[in-house]
Design a protein around this motif. Structure first.
Motif, mmCIF file in Angstrom:
data_model
loop_
_atom_site.group_PDB
_atom_site.id
_atom_site.type_symbol
_atom_site.label_atom_id
_atom_site.label_comp_id
_atom_site.label_asym_id
_atom_site.label_seq_id
_atom_site.Cartn_x
_atom_site.Cartn_y
_atom_site.Cartn_z
ATOM 1 N N LYS A 171 0.745 -1.188 -0.052
ATOM 2 C CA LYS A 171 0.084 -0.037 0.023
ATOM 3 C C LYS A 171 0.779 1.346 0.095
ATOM 4 O O LYS A 171 0.391 2.063 -0.871
ATOM 5 N N PHE A 172 1.959 1.096 0.516
ATOM 6 C CA PHE A 172 2.892 2.300 0.846
ATOM 7 C C PHE A 172 3.428 2.508 -0.605
ATOM 8 O O PHE A 172 3.543 3.895 -0.958
ATOM 9 N N MET A 173 3.836 1.431 -1.337
ATOM 10 C CA MET A 173 4.397 1.741 -2.619
ATOM 11 C C MET A 173 3.124 2.233 -3.639
ATOM 12 O O MET A 173 3.576 3.015 -4.589
ATOM 13 N N GLN A 174 2.188 1.788 -3.565
ATOM 14 C CA GLN A 174 1.225 2.193 -4.225
ATOM 15 C C GLN A 174 0.862 3.629 -3.901
ATOM 16 O O GLN A 174 0.612 4.674 -5.118
ATOM 17 N N ALA A 175 0.974 4.228 -2.843
ATOM 18 C CA ALA A 175 0.490 5.596 -2.373
ATOM 19 C C ALA A 175 1.602 6.406 -2.982
ATOM 20 O O ALA A 175 1.419 7.681 -3.228
ATOM 21 N N THR A 176 2.868 6.026 -3.270
ATOM 22 C CA THR A 176 4.088 6.934 -3.540
ATOM 23 C C THR A 176 4.196 6.345 -4.923
ATOM 24 O O THR A 176 5.393 6.954 -5.205
ATOM 25 N N SER A 177 3.522 5.841 -5.925
ATOM 26 C CA SER A 177 3.982 5.360 -7.036
ATOM 27 C C SER A 177 4.305 6.495 -8.133
ATOM 28 O O SER A 177 4.913 6.350 -8.783
ATOM 29 N N GLY A 178 3.641 7.732 -7.870
ATOM 30 C CA GLY A 178 3.728 8.751 -8.911
ATOM 31 C C GLY A 178 4.934 9.645 -8.415
ATOM 32 O O GLY A 178 5.162 10.739 -9.142
ATOM 33 N N ASP A 179 5.565 9.410 -7.384
ATOM 34 C CA ASP A 179 6.535 10.289 -6.971
ATOM 35 C C ASP A 179 7.861 10.081 -7.656
ATOM 36 O O ASP A 179 8.446 9.099 -7.797
ATOM 37 N N GLU A 180 8.243 11.385 -8.282
ATOM 38 C CA GLU A 180 9.665 11.221 -8.935
ATOM 39 C C GLU A 180 10.671 11.235 -8.093
ATOM 40 O O GLU A 180 11.844 10.607 -8.396
ATOM 41 N N ASP A 181 10.736 11.557 -6.747
ATOM 42 C CA ASP A 181 11.743 11.753 -5.748
ATOM 43 C C ASP A 181 11.994 10.507 -4.903
ATOM 44 O O ASP A 181 12.567 10.595 -3.934
ATOM 45 N N VAL A 182 11.085 9.428 -5.030
ATOM 46 C CA VAL A 182 10.985 8.605 -4.075
ATOM 47 C C VAL A 182 12.185 7.396 -4.445
ATOM 48 O O VAL A 182 12.667 7.290 -5.392
ATOM 49 N N ARG A 183 13.038 7.182 -3.292
ATOM 50 C CA ARG A 183 14.265 6.355 -3.433
ATOM 51 C C ARG A 183 13.939 5.049 -2.718
ATOM 52 O O ARG A 183 13.560 4.995 -1.583
ATOM 53 N N VAL A 184 13.995 3.848 -3.256
ATOM 54 C CA VAL A 184 14.064 2.292 -2.909
ATOM 55 C C VAL A 184 15.176 1.581 -2.913
ATOM 56 O O VAL A 184 15.678 1.684 -4.230
ATOM 57 N N ARG A 185 15.780 0.967 -1.689
ATOM 58 C CA ARG A 185 16.539 0.265 -1.748
ATOM 59 C C ARG A 185 16.300 -1.272 -1.112
ATOM 60 O O ARG A 185 15.606 -1.290 -0.067
ATOM 61 N N LYS A 186 16.427 -2.176 -1.639
ATOM 62 C CA LYS A 186 16.244 -3.711 -1.089
ATOM 63 C C LYS A 186 17.730 -4.245 -0.583
ATOM 64 O O LYS A 186 18.647 -4.188 -1.190
ATOM 65 N N ILE A 187 17.833 -4.583 0.703
ATOM 66 C CA ILE A 187 19.030 -4.963 1.152
ATOM 67 C C ILE A 187 19.003 -6.224 1.932
ATOM 68 O O ILE A 187 17.855 -6.261 2.555
ATOM 69 N N GLU A 188 19.909 -6.970 1.788
ATOM 70 C CA GLU A 188 19.836 -8.382 2.678
ATOM 71 C C GLU A 188 20.860 -8.403 3.767
ATOM 72 O O GLU A 188 21.979 -8.002 3.718
ATOM 73 N N CYS A 189 20.283 -8.461 5.047
ATOM 74 C CA CYS A 189 21.175 -8.344 6.142
ATOM 75 C C CYS A 189 20.616 -9.344 7.184
ATOM 76 O O CYS A 189 20.540 -9.095 8.422
#
Length: 470
Positions: free
Chosen positions: A8-26
């Protein structure tokens, strides 16, 4: 719902040009989301990415929250609305695959330097002024209130702006009922956005006062702290350098930020001059008109002859002439406020000197009317926060003086005083300590006592502890 929070968070911010997403394995898979324009890259790297990059045995997001996050402000997020609010304010949100989230404060610091406020300059005393960042403003208060009794409550206001509002008070001094009432009224605000503290002030005035404001405003931390020490509450709004204070008394307009750093005798003289200046500014135009039209027998004969000679060739009636002068000065003031500073100085000089002199020489306006209009306009600026209200009252009194004479002016002033005496501001009479009379509070009225002799807090202000010292 938790399992779908990231989706839901990604859907709400899907149109943002300045959103930055990183996937990390820890040890577990986490998703790091931040807003490029609101988050500081260095803080995101130091507080979130680096700690996560060097850990590979985390057992869950709770483990990351307790052991790995280096951010000074790290909180668990339990709702999508809170996650979106923190994200919009520059926080970095860390999600795991189970829908849990942690918010780390990585806001960027883009604020102007702390400087002396242009509207509250002093010869003596602190030169610091509030800025547009709520965190820095709270720090300025905290620097002066080094006590655990200093408390503040954060409230988010505005459907789209989510503006941070902080209600600050001294727990052992402020009346808890007043504090709770202010918090309740701010929390109940339902609007699209809050741009400035003036928006909040409109909602805090429960009775929607038509003329005089009933919420104090200051740009200086030392003044805000001094008011809090008397039992008042300070309201800080993110994005505004103006801090609100409640309860508010009319007498605070007569007081000046520099009064408490000067000799009490000189302070009493300054306050008396301000009061006389405002009273003269309101009444001079009205008295000039009504004495010419209805009550000319009161004017000394030599002065009357001078007035008659000066206004003999004027094509306007005394009322029309004075109203025209006052309106011209108000137009010049408004134009001066909205022009660049260099042009504004030239405009005021041209308008006040050249235009006025030309009007007198052309026989359109009398010299006495121009002089009284100028004196009245100058006197209004002794209370700069109430200039517009006093200007409106001046026009109304002048019109009443020209149509009803001296009796009408007297009745109008009585009506204004009765109206002000009927007002209250959070349990405090608006005209205290004079109406009603509060003898103890006269220590900080027109005649100010020396600061060491002020042993009691004002009785006009609702507070827990009446003893200031001793």
């Amino acid at each position: 719902m938790k399992q779908n929070m990231l989706t839901k968070f990604m859907q709400a911010t899907s149109g943002d040009e300045d959103v930055r997403v990183r996937k990390i394995e820890c040890g577990i898979s986490v998703t790091v989301v931040c807003m490029d324009t609101m988050s500081d890259d260095g803080k995101v790297s130091s507080y979130v990415l680096q700690p996560l990059a060097y850990i590979n045995e985390a057992t869950g997001l709770t483990d990351i929250y307790t052991r790995l996050m280096a951010g000074a402000t790290c909180t668990k997020v339990t709702s999508l609305e809170k996650a979106l609010e923190n994200y919009s304010n520059g926080h970095t949100i860390v999600f795991d695959d189970d829908g849990n989230a942690v918010s780390v404060d990585t806001r960027t610091s883009l604020v102007r330097a702390i400087a002396e406020p242009p509207t509250s300059m002093v010869l003596r005393g602190p030169r610091e002024g509030f800025v547009e960042d709520v965190k820095i403003n709270i720090t300025l208060l905290r620097k002066r209130l080094k006590t655990p009794d200093f408390k503040y409550v954060n409230i988010s206001v505005g459907k789209y702006t989510n503006t941070a509002v902080s209600v600050c008070y001294i727990d052992s001094v402020a009346d808890k009922a007043v504090v709770d009432d202010i918090i309740q009224r701010i929390s109940a605000i339902k609007t699209d956005g809050i741009m400035d503290s003036s928006y909040i002030a409109r909602y805090l005035d429960k009775n929607k006062t038509l003329l005089f404001r009933r919420v104090g405003i200051t740009e200086k931390p030392d003044i805000a702290v001094a008011k809090m020490l008397e039992g008042r509450v300070a309201i800080i709004v993110d994005g505004s350098p103006m801090v609100l204070t409640l309860p508010y008394l009319f007498m605070e307009d007569i007081q000046s930020p520099g009064d408490y750093y000067e000799n009490s005798t000189m302070t009493a003289l300054s306050r008396t001059l301000r009061f006389i200046s405002v009273l003269a500014s309101l009444l001079l135009p009205a008295l000039y008109v009504c004495l010419q039209v209805y009550n000319y027998q009161i004017i000394p004969i030599k002065f009357l002859i001078t007035l008659m000679n000066a206004s003999e060739s004027i094509p306007f009636s005394p009322l029309s002439e004075m109203l025209l002068v006052l309106i011209i000065f108000d137009i010049l003031r408004e134009a001066n406020l909205r022009m660049p500073s260099a042009v504004g100085i030239s405009l005021s000089l041209v308008g006040a000197i050249v235009l006025g002199d030309a009007a007198v020489k052309a026989g359109l306006l009398g010299a006495p009317a121009v002089m009284i209009g100028a004196l009245s306009g100058i006197g209004l600026f002794t209370l700069p926060d109430n200039t517009l209200v006093l200007s409106l009252l001046r026009l109304l009194l002048t019109f009443i003086g020209g149509t009803m004479g001296l009796l009408g002016v007297t009745l109008a002033m009585m009506a204004v005083i009765f109206y002000l005496a009927s007002l209250q501001s959070n349990k405090s009479p608006f005209l205290a300590p004079y109406a009603p009379a509060v003898p103890q509070d006269l220590q900080d009225g027109l005649m100010q006592d020396p600061v060491p002799s002020m042993k009691k807090r004002p009785r006009s202000i609702s507070n827990k502890n009446k003893t200031r010292r001793g």
